[in-house]
Design a protein around this motif. Sequence first.
Motif, PDB file in Angstrom:
ATOM      1  N   SER A   7       0.845  -1.186   0.000  1.00  0.00           N
ATOM      2  CA  SER A   7       0.000   0.000   0.000  1.00  0.00           C
ATOM      3  C   SER A   7       0.878   1.233   0.000  1.00  0.00           C
ATOM      4  O   SER A   7       2.082   1.139   0.257  1.00  0.00           O
ATOM      5  CB  SER A   7      -0.941   0.009   1.214  1.00  0.00           C
ATOM      6  N   GLY A   8       0.271   2.374  -0.287  1.00  0.00           N
ATOM      7  CA  GLY A   8       0.999   3.627  -0.213  1.00  0.00           C
ATOM      8  C   GLY A   8       1.420   4.221  -1.531  1.00  0.00           C
ATOM      9  O   GLY A   8       1.965   5.332  -1.566  1.00  0.00           O
ATOM     10  N   GLY A   9       1.184   3.510  -2.616  1.00  0.00           N
ATOM     11  CA  GLY A   9       1.543   4.053  -3.911  1.00  0.00           C
ATOM     12  C   GLY A   9       0.630   5.207  -4.300  1.00  0.00           C
ATOM     13  O   GLY A   9      -0.377   5.485  -3.640  1.00  0.00           O
ATOM     14  N   GLY A  10       0.990   5.895  -5.375  1.00  0.00           N
ATOM     15  CA  GLY A  10       0.162   6.996  -5.841  1.00  0.00           C
ATOM     16  C   GLY A  10       0.908   7.888  -6.789  1.00  0.00           C
ATOM     17  O   GLY A  10       1.964   7.525  -7.319  1.00  0.00           O
ATOM     18  N   LEU A  11       0.344   9.076  -6.990  1.00  0.00           N
ATOM     19  CA  LEU A  11       0.924  10.065  -7.892  1.00  0.00           C
ATOM     20  C   LEU A  11       1.587  11.166  -7.075  1.00  0.00           C
ATOM     21  O   LEU A  11       0.994  11.695  -6.124  1.00  0.00           O
ATOM     22  CB  LEU A  11      -0.182  10.661  -8.771  1.00  0.00           C
ATOM     23  N   VAL A  12       2.806  11.491  -7.429  1.00  0.00           N
ATOM     24  CA  VAL A  12       3.551  12.521  -6.703  1.00  0.00           C
ATOM     25  C   VAL A  12       4.366  13.324  -7.707  1.00  0.00           C
ATOM     26  O   VAL A  12       4.767  12.798  -8.756  1.00  0.00           O
ATOM     27  CB  VAL A  12       4.455  11.885  -5.628  1.00  0.00           C
ATOM     28  N   GLN A  13       4.606  14.574  -7.393  1.00  0.00           N
ATOM     29  CA  GLN A  13       5.421  15.410  -8.261  1.00  0.00           C
ATOM     30  C   GLN A  13       6.901  15.129  -8.042  1.00  0.00           C
ATOM     31  O   GLN A  13       7.309  14.679  -6.952  1.00  0.00           O
ATOM     32  CB  GLN A  13       5.132  16.885  -8.005  1.00  0.00           C
ATOM     33  N   ALA A  14       7.677  15.410  -9.045  1.00  0.00           N
ATOM     34  CA  ALA A  14       9.125  15.244  -8.930  1.00  0.00           C
ATOM     35  C   ALA A  14       9.651  16.033  -7.735  1.00  0.00           C
ATOM     36  O   ALA A  14       9.219  17.162  -7.484  1.00  0.00           O
ATOM     37  CB  ALA A  14       9.808  15.703 -10.211  1.00  0.00           C
ATOM     38  N   GLY A  15      10.534  15.396  -6.993  1.00  0.00           N
ATOM     39  CA  GLY A  15      11.069  15.996  -5.783  1.00  0.00           C
ATOM     40  C   GLY A  15      10.297  15.634  -4.526  1.00  0.00           C
ATOM     41  O   GLY A  15      10.760  15.916  -3.415  1.00  0.00           O
ATOM     42  N   GLY A  16       9.152  15.023  -4.709  1.00  0.00           N
ATOM     43  CA  GLY A  16       8.315  14.662  -3.586  1.00  0.00           C
ATOM     44  C   GLY A  16       8.701  13.339  -2.951  1.00  0.00           C
ATOM     45  O   GLY A  16       9.708  12.715  -3.322  1.00  0.00           O
ATOM     46  N   SER A  17       7.872  12.916  -1.990  1.00  0.00           N
ATOM     47  CA  SER A  17       8.142  11.695  -1.230  1.00  0.00           C
ATOM     48  C   SER A  17       6.904  10.812  -1.165  1.00  0.00           C
ATOM     49  O   SER A  17       5.767  11.303  -1.250  1.00  0.00           O
ATOM     50  CB  SER A  17       8.572  12.042   0.197  1.00  0.00           C
ATOM     51  N   LEU A  18       7.143   9.541  -0.999  1.00  0.00           N
ATOM     52  CA  LEU A  18       6.088   8.561  -0.746  1.00  0.00           C
ATOM     53  C   LEU A  18       6.627   7.529   0.215  1.00  0.00           C
ATOM     54  O   LEU A  18       7.835   7.252   0.240  1.00  0.00           O
ATOM     55  CB  LEU A  18       5.647   7.865  -2.039  1.00  0.00           C
ATOM     56  N   ARG A  19       5.702   6.939   0.974  1.00  0.00           N
ATOM     57  CA  ARG A  19       6.081   5.858   1.886  1.00  0.00           C
ATOM     58  C   ARG A  19       5.231   4.650   1.552  1.00  0.00           C
ATOM     59  O   ARG A  19       4.000   4.681   1.677  1.00  0.00           O
ATOM     60  CB  ARG A  19       5.868   6.276   3.341  1.00  0.00           C
ATOM     61  N   LEU A  20       5.891   3.601   1.115  1.00  0.00           N
ATOM     62  CA  LEU A  20       5.207   2.352   0.802  1.00  0.00           C
ATOM     63  C   LEU A  20       5.243   1.430   2.016  1.00  0.00           C
ATOM     64  O   LEU A  20       6.232   1.403   2.753  1.00  0.00           O
ATOM     65  CB  LEU A  20       5.874   1.649  -0.379  1.00  0.00           C
ATOM     66  N   SER A  21       4.172   0.681   2.181  1.00  0.00           N
ATOM     67  CA  SER A  21       4.111  -0.300   3.254  1.00  0.00           C
ATOM     68  C   SER A  21       3.751  -1.663   2.688  1.00  0.00           C
ATOM     69  O   SER A  21       3.078  -1.760   1.666  1.00  0.00           O
ATOM     70  CB  SER A  21       3.062   0.102   4.296  1.00  0.00           C
ATOM     71  N   CYS A  22       4.190  -2.688   3.380  1.00  0.00           N
ATOM     72  CA  CYS A  22       3.887  -4.052   2.988  1.00  0.00           C
ATOM     73  C   CYS A  22       3.518  -4.819   4.249  1.00  0.00           C
ATOM     74  O   CYS A  22       4.307  -4.872   5.188  1.00  0.00           O
ATOM     75  CB  CYS A  22       5.084  -4.689   2.305  1.00  0.00           C
ATOM     76  N   ALA A  23       2.331  -5.377   4.248  1.00  0.00           N
ATOM     77  CA  ALA A  23       1.863  -6.167   5.379  1.00  0.00           C
ATOM     78  C   ALA A  23       1.970  -7.640   5.041  1.00  0.00           C
ATOM     79  O   ALA A  23       1.490  -8.084   3.994  1.00  0.00           O
ATOM     80  CB  ALA A  23       0.421  -5.798   5.714  1.00  0.00           C
ATOM     81  N   ALA A  24       2.588  -8.387   5.929  1.00  0.00           N
ATOM     82  CA  ALA A  24       2.785  -9.819   5.724  1.00  0.00           C
ATOM     83  C   ALA A  24       1.879 -10.622   6.633  1.00  0.00           C
ATOM     84  O   ALA A  24       1.631 -10.239   7.783  1.00  0.00           O
ATOM     85  CB  ALA A  24       4.241 -10.184   5.987  1.00  0.00           C
ATOM     86  N   SER A  25       1.389 -11.719   6.113  1.00  0.00           N
ATOM     87  CA  SER A  25       0.571 -12.625   6.916  1.00  0.00           C
ATOM     88  C   SER A  25       0.812 -14.049   6.453  1.00  0.00           C
ATOM     89  O   SER A  25       1.388 -14.292   5.403  1.00  0.00           O
ATOM     90  CB  SER A  25      -0.909 -12.268   6.803  1.00  0.00           C
ATOM     91  N   GLY A  26       0.369 -14.993   7.242  1.00  0.00           N
ATOM     92  CA  GLY A  26       0.544 -16.380   6.868  1.00  0.00           C
ATOM     93  C   GLY A  26       1.724 -17.017   7.557  1.00  0.00           C
ATOM     94  O   GLY A  26       2.487 -16.351   8.259  1.00  0.00           O
ATOM     95  N   GLY A  27       1.895 -18.292   7.367  1.00  0.00           N
ATOM     96  CA  GLY A  27       2.954 -19.022   8.034  1.00  0.00           C
ATOM     97  C   GLY A  27       4.311 -18.806   7.408  1.00  0.00           C
ATOM     98  O   GLY A  27       4.441 -18.237   6.338  1.00  0.00           O
ATOM     99  N   SER A  28       5.360 -19.240   8.107  1.00  0.00           N
ATOM    100  CA  SER A  28       6.729 -19.258   7.617  1.00  0.00           C
ATOM    101  C   SER A  28       7.311 -17.886   7.354  1.00  0.00           C
ATOM    102  O   SER A  28       8.321 -17.772   6.655  1.00  0.00           O
ATOM    103  CB  SER A  28       6.836 -20.104   6.337  1.00  0.00           C
ATOM    104  N   TYR A  29       6.705 -16.838   7.864  1.00  0.00           N
ATOM    105  CA  TYR A  29       7.250 -15.498   7.656  1.00  0.00           C
ATOM    106  C   TYR A  29       8.409 -15.228   8.603  1.00  0.00           C
ATOM    107  O   TYR A  29       9.335 -14.495   8.271  1.00  0.00           O
ATOM    108  CB  TYR A  29       6.134 -14.473   7.863  1.00  0.00           C
ATOM    109  N   SER A  30       8.349 -15.833   9.760  1.00  0.00           N
ATOM    110  CA  SER A  30       9.377 -15.591  10.767  1.00  0.00           C
ATOM    111  C   SER A  30      10.757 -15.942  10.231  1.00  0.00           C
ATOM    112  O   SER A  30      10.958 -17.007   9.643  1.00  0.00           O
ATOM    113  CB  SER A  30       9.085 -16.422  12.013  1.00  0.00           C
ATOM    114  N   GLY A  31      11.698 -15.035  10.412  1.00  0.00           N
ATOM    115  CA  GLY A  31      13.061 -15.261   9.969  1.00  0.00           C
ATOM    116  C   GLY A  31      13.336 -14.833   8.545  1.00  0.00           C
ATOM    117  O   GLY A  31      14.485 -14.868   8.099  1.00  0.00           O
ATOM    118  N   TYR A  32      12.346 -14.402   7.828  1.00  0.00           N
ATOM    119  CA  TYR A  32      12.517 -14.056   6.416  1.00  0.00           C
ATOM    120  C   TYR A  32      13.122 -12.672   6.226  1.00  0.00           C
ATOM    121  O   TYR A  32      12.786 -11.734   6.932  1.00  0.00           O
ATOM    122  CB  TYR A  32      11.182 -14.116   5.698  1.00  0.00           C
TER     123      TYR A  32
END
Length: 118
Positions: A7-32
């Motif tokens: 999440s967090g994508g979008g349209l931004v002007q040159a010189g601007g900033s964005l913050r992307l996030s990624c949410a993980a769920s499910g098994g076997s994520y630990s240690g990755y």
Amino acid sequence: QVQLVESGGGLVQAGGSLRLSCAASGGSYSGYAMGWFRQAPGKEREFVAGISWSGGHTYYATSMKGRFTISRDNAKNTVCLQMNSLNPEDTAVYYCAAGPNLSTYAYWGQGTQVTVSS
């Protein structure tokens, strides 16, 4: 099966900033390790940044160093990509990925579009 949702994508002007996030769920994520990749129209997918499970090791593609920062919060099962000083060449679909180490990514999100206007 690890599931990743960006999440967090979008349209931004040159010189601007964005913050992307990624949410993980499910098994076997630990240690990755986690990573961000991107794919621009007509180009191959490329590595952007990676972070170890502990967060103690981070790696960046050369063109992103100093502009992008990857971080993670294992308590919240999230990984973020702070992107500053964006330019039109950063326009792409950004993907979150997870894997057993920083060189191997077994799970991928669906991607989030980032568009930087000039």
